[in-house]
Design an enzyme around this catalytic site. Structure first.
Site, short mmCIF file in Angstrom:
data_model
loop_
_atom_site.label_atom_id
_atom_site.label_comp_id
_atom_site.label_asym_id
_atom_site.label_seq_id
_atom_site.Cartn_x
_atom_site.Cartn_y
_atom_site.Cartn_z
N GLY A 46 0.81 -1.18 -0.08
CA GLY A 46 0.08 0.11 -0.13
C GLY A 46 0.91 1.15 0.03
CD GLN A 51 3.12 5.86 3.10
OE1 GLN A 51 2.00 5.25 2.60
NE2 GLN A 51 3.97 5.34 3.46
CB CYS A 94 4.61 2.13 7.91
SG CYS A 94 4.11 3.60 7.33
CG LEU A 95 6.49 1.20 2.26
CD1 LEU A 95 6.01 1.50 0.71
CD2 LEU A 95 7.66 0.13 2.16
CG HIS A 136 -1.12 1.28 7.28
ND1 HIS A 136 -0.40 0.66 8.40
CD2 HIS A 136 -0.46 1.94 6.50
CE1 HIS A 136 0.75 1.28 8.16
NE2 HIS A 136 0.98 2.29 7.12
CD GLU A 137 -1.28 2.30 2.63
OE1 GLU A 137 -0.97 3.58 2.78
OE2 GLU A 137 -0.62 1.43 3.15
CG HIS A 140 -0.17 6.98 5.68
ND1 HIS A 140 0.87 7.62 6.33
CD2 HIS A 140 0.08 5.68 5.43
CE1 HIS A 140 1.70 6.26 6.49
NE2 HIS A 140 1.45 5.22 6.18
O1 K1U Z 1 3.92 2.31 4.24
C1 K1U Z 1 2.65 1.80 3.89
O2 K1U Z 1 1.75 2.54 4.14
C2 K1U Z 1 2.72 0.50 3.18
C3 K1U Z 1 2.55 -0.55 4.05
C4 K1U Z 1 1.42 -1.17 4.15
C5 K1U Z 1 0.88 -2.06 5.58
C6 K1U Z 1 1.59 -3.21 5.40
C7 K1U Z 1 1.16 -4.10 6.53
C8 K1U Z 1 0.15 -3.90 7.36
C9 K1U Z 1 -0.52 -2.52 7.16
C10 K1U Z 1 -0.13 -1.73 6.27
C11 K1U Z 1 3.56 -1.91 3.67
O3 K1U Z 1 3.40 -2.23 2.50
S1 K1U Z 1 4.88 -2.31 4.60
C12 K1U Z 1 5.68 -3.59 3.70
C13 K1U Z 1 4.83 -4.84 3.66
O4 K1U Z 1 4.02 -5.03 4.69
C14 K1U Z 1 5.09 -5.80 2.84
C15 K1U Z 1 6.08 -5.67 1.61
C16 K1U Z 1 6.31 -6.71 0.55
C17 K1U Z 1 5.69 -7.74 0.82
C18 K1U Z 1 4.60 -8.12 1.82
C19 K1U Z 1 4.59 -6.96 2.59
ZN ZN Z 2 2.14 3.37 6.11
#
Ligand code: K1U
Ligand code: ZN
Length: 172
Positions: A46, A51, A94-95, A136-137, A140
């Site tokens: 996401g 972001q 979260c990135l 979550h998104e 943001h």
């Molecule tokens: O930063 C963000 O908002 C993105 C975030 C989304 C998220 C992940 C898990 C739970 C709630 C929201 C991410 O994508 S973090 C990276 C991640 O979870 C992932 C990356 C690659 C493959 C699978 C998962």
């Molecule tokens: Zn996030």
């Protein structure tokens, strides 16, 4: 299309409320394309416009596990119109909060209304991981990070570590 730099906490842009999109036009479609490319490159499942430094209500998502099962979604001006009584706990990342993960409790199911890339109003019902990620998104877009759902003790510990890492990398 372009891979955009992702802001990391603490950053005042990540704490700001994003504005509604007035017109879904080529500029917004270009932003969506750049956000999807940025999300896949990260990699993430996401990404919200704040972001990447854009304070507009745009979100992209894809919980597909492989390139073959990709299912990109773009949500413009998303609104939660229904939440389940039941909750779900998921260990979120979260990135914008790199290398930190914590359990967050949220409604297990939500119904979301949004505009698609053509500006048409649509709704979808999200359960499981999709429900977690869309909430979550959407947080943001209101300047809320998953660490804001934690105790202030845990949140401040994570923020201090992020600042320390940034200083060590010579960015602050
Ligand atoms: O930063 C963000 O908002 C993105 C975030 C989304 C998220 C992940 C898990 C739970 C709630 C929201 C991410 O994508 S973090 C990276 C991640 O979870 C992932 C990356 C690659 C493959 C699978 C998962
Ligand atoms: Zn996030």
């Amino acid at each position: 299309m372009a891979v955009l730099p992702i802001l990391t906490a603490p950053n005042p842009i990540l704490k700001s409320k994003a504005k509604r999109v007035e017109t879904v036009d080529d500029r917004i479609r270009g932003l969506v394309a750049d956000m999807l490319e940025t999300m896949y490159k990260a990699p993430g499942i996401g990404l919200a416009a704040p972001q990447v430094g854009v304070l507009e209500r745009v979100v992209v998502l894809d919980i597909g596990k492989t390139e073959e099962t990709r299912n990109p979604m773009a949500l413009i001006n998303p609104e939660i119109v229904w939440v389940s009584e039941a909750d779900n706990t998921y260990e979120e990342g979260c990135l914008s909060v790199p290398e930190h993960y914590s359990n967050v409790v949220r409604p297990a199911e939500v119904k979301v209304r949004y505009l698609d890339k053509e500006g048409a109003s649509r709704e979808f019902h999200a359960v499981g991981l999709l429900a977690t990620v869309v909430q979550h998104e959407m947080d943001h877009l209101d300047g809320v990070l998953f660490i804001d759902h934690l105790s202030s003790l845990k949140r401040n510990m994570i923020l201090r570590k992020l600042l320390k890492t940034r200083k060590e990398m010579g960015e602050a």
